[in-house]
Design an enzyme around this catalytic site. Structure first.
Site, PDB file in Angstrom:
ATOM      1  N   ASP A  13     -29.764   0.189 -47.646  1.00 24.51           N
ATOM      2  CA  ASP A  13     -30.734  -0.904 -47.590  1.00 24.51           C
ATOM      3  C   ASP A  13     -31.432  -0.983 -48.946  1.00 24.51           C
ATOM      4  O   ASP A  13     -31.319  -0.071 -49.774  1.00 24.51           O
ATOM      5  CB  ASP A  13     -31.773  -0.636 -46.487  1.00 24.51           C
ATOM      6  N   SER A  14     -32.188  -2.048 -49.121  1.00 25.77           N
ATOM      7  CA  SER A  14     -32.969  -2.183 -50.346  1.00 25.77           C
ATOM      8  C   SER A  14     -34.125  -1.181 -50.392  1.00 25.77           C
ATOM      9  O   SER A  14     -34.705  -0.966 -51.446  1.00 25.77           O
ATOM     10  CB  SER A  14     -33.525  -3.607 -50.432  1.00 25.77           C
ATOM     11  N   TYR A  45     -34.994  -7.032 -52.340  1.00 26.56           N
ATOM     12  CA  TYR A  45     -33.811  -7.830 -52.681  1.00 26.56           C
ATOM     13  C   TYR A  45     -34.046  -9.305 -52.300  1.00 26.56           C
ATOM     14  O   TYR A  45     -33.390 -10.188 -52.818  1.00 26.56           O
ATOM     15  CB  TYR A  45     -32.590  -7.347 -51.880  1.00 26.56           C
ATOM     16  N   GLY A  46     -34.949  -9.491 -51.345  1.00 25.70           N
ATOM     17  CA  GLY A  46     -35.104 -10.808 -50.716  1.00 25.70           C
ATOM     18  C   GLY A  46     -35.552 -11.931 -51.624  1.00 25.70           C
ATOM     19  O   GLY A  46     -35.480 -13.097 -51.248  1.00 25.70           O
ATOM     20  N   CYS A  76     -29.158  -4.149 -44.355  1.00 22.51           N
ATOM     21  CA  CYS A  76     -30.105  -5.026 -45.060  1.00 22.51           C
ATOM     22  C   CYS A  76     -29.608  -6.443 -44.811  1.00 22.51           C
ATOM     23  O   CYS A  76     -28.437  -6.756 -45.097  1.00 22.51           O
ATOM     24  CB  CYS A  76     -30.078  -4.700 -46.548  1.00 22.51           C
ATOM     25  N   GLU A 155     -43.430  -1.657 -47.042  1.00 20.30           N
ATOM     26  CA  GLU A 155     -43.211  -0.610 -48.054  1.00 20.30           C
ATOM     27  C   GLU A 155     -44.546   0.076 -48.403  1.00 20.30           C
ATOM     28  O   GLU A 155     -44.573   1.243 -48.754  1.00 20.30           O
ATOM     29  CB  GLU A 155     -42.551  -1.191 -49.323  1.00 20.30           C
ATOM     30  N   CYS A 187     -34.821  -9.170 -40.874  1.00 19.96           N
ATOM     31  CA  CYS A 187     -34.981  -8.313 -42.053  1.00 19.96           C
ATOM     32  C   CYS A 187     -35.194  -6.915 -41.499  1.00 19.96           C
ATOM     33  O   CYS A 187     -36.000  -6.736 -40.575  1.00 19.96           O
ATOM     34  CB  CYS A 187     -36.192  -8.778 -42.860  1.00 19.96           C
ATOM     35  N   THR A 188     -34.478  -5.958 -42.044  1.00 20.89           N
ATOM     36  CA  THR A 188     -34.533  -4.617 -41.434  1.00 20.89           C
ATOM     37  C   THR A 188     -35.899  -3.946 -41.611  1.00 20.89           C
ATOM     38  O   THR A 188     -36.165  -2.923 -40.997  1.00 20.89           O
ATOM     39  CB  THR A 188     -33.415  -3.703 -41.986  1.00 20.89           C
ATOM     40  N   HIS A 189     -36.757  -4.530 -42.432  1.00 18.48           N
ATOM     41  CA  HIS A 189     -38.121  -3.991 -42.540  1.00 18.48           C
ATOM     42  C   HIS A 189     -38.995  -4.411 -41.356  1.00 18.48           C
ATOM     43  O   HIS A 189     -39.977  -3.745 -41.045  1.00 18.48           O
ATOM     44  CB  HIS A 189     -38.794  -4.483 -43.827  1.00 18.48           C
TER      45      HIS A 189
HETATM   46  N1  DGL Z   1     -34.415  -4.944 -45.871  1.00 15.26           N
HETATM   47  C1  DGL Z   1     -34.179  -6.233 -46.476  1.00 15.26           C
HETATM   48  C2  DGL Z   1     -33.525  -7.149 -45.498  1.00 15.26           C
HETATM   49  O1  DGL Z   1     -33.186  -6.768 -44.400  1.00 15.26           O
HETATM   50  C3  DGL Z   1     -35.381  -6.952 -46.917  1.00 15.26           C
HETATM   51  C4  DGL Z   1     -36.268  -6.360 -47.881  1.00 15.26           C
HETATM   52  C5  DGL Z   1     -35.984  -6.882 -49.236  1.00 15.26           C
HETATM   53  O2  DGL Z   1     -36.405  -8.004 -49.567  1.00 15.26           O
HETATM   54  O3  DGL Z   1     -35.363  -6.146 -49.940  1.00 15.26           O
HETATM   55  O4  DGL Z   1     -33.347  -8.299 -45.816  1.00 15.26           O
END
Ligand code: DGL
Length: 271
Positions: A13-14, A45-46, A76, A155, A187-189
């Protein structure tokens, strides 16, 4: 390519968001060793371009290959939406992302055929979720909302905070007004914020966490490829990150509580 079933599953993941997927894999596939990489130095990454997300994801695949993984879970949504199609050509190792499993779950849940999606700006712009939903059931209407402030809040550890609730309220207001009965946390967050989402949108809207469905899909991929680890050994979990892994360690402890075989910082741009 011969892949041994005793090899670990690679997950990336990011940042720390992919740990929500690891949690479901540990719960549902307790025999699998896991190697996790969180790109904590380059998150998010988003908000990045497709080209950059592909470049980063490709380096991570190269790193995971050095750990002899037998399959790779792109945990991710942004990397799944923007890079998976490209990086799966990079290797024979089976790969899966989180977008397809999340889509299937939402389609099975919705009763009124109105699905909401919150995700990063890049995932929303890719249009992949609405495209897949439309392919599976063209009667379903999808309402989307980019929520770029949520990943940094996670985060930062602000998962139970009135400011975060206010941000979620602002992002979801339009979706709730559209009459959705199902909301994909794309989004996995965001599963770190599942209690906050529940508080804000209420019980009437079902929340979809694609992490569980991804673990189910992983089971199928491993089974189909004869790669399920059925040795009955005690699984081992290693974690790597591009920034100091201490912050990630806190999440691992509070969320997974699993023994850590290795925890190390990696210079990912070398791969
Ligand atoms: N974990 C990323 C996702 O699922 C999002 C966080 C990011 O922007 O990196 O899209």
């Amino acid at each position: 390519m011969y892949l041994d079933k005793s090899r670990p599953v690679g997950v990336f993941d990011s940042g720390v968001g992919g740990l929500t997927v690891v949690k479901e894999i540990i719960k549902n596939l307790p025999g699998e060793d896991i190697v996790y990489f969180g790109d904590t130095a380059r998150v998010p990454y988003g908000s990045k371009s497709k080209k950059t997300v592909i470049e980063y994801s490709s380096q991570i695949v190269n790193f995971l290959k050095t750990k002899n993984v037998k399959t790779i879970v792109v945990a991710c949504n942004t990397a799944s939406a923007l890079a998976l199609e490209t990086i799966e050509k990079q290797t024979d190792i089976p790969m899966l992302g989180v977008v397809h499993p999340g889509t299937r779950a939402a389609i099975n849940i919705t009763k009124n055929k109105k699905i909401g999606l919150v995700a990063t700006s890049s995932t929303i712009e890719s249009g992949l979720y609405p495209e897949l939903i439309d392919e599976m059931d063209p009667e379903i209407k999808v309402f989307t909302q980019p929520a770029p402030l949520l990943c940094p809040l996670v985060e930062e550890g602000w998962t139970d905070d009135e400011i975060t609730d206010k941000v979620i309220e602002r992002y979801t207001r339009g979706l709730v007004d559209s009459g959705i009965d199902t909301l994909i946390l794309g989004c996995t967050h965001y599963p770190f914020l599942i209690d906050a989402f529940r508080r804000v949108v209420g019980e009437g809207i079902r929340l979809v966490n694609p992490a569980y469905e991804t673990a189910v899909s992983l089971n199928t991929v491993l089974e189909d490829n004869g790669l399920l680890n059925d040795s009955g050994h005690k699984a081992e979990y290693s974690f790597y990150s591009s920034d100091d892994p201490q912050k990630m360690e806190k999440y691992i402890d509070s969320m997974l509580g699993c023994p850590i075989k290795e925890l190390e910082q990696i210079k990912i741009e070398k791969y």
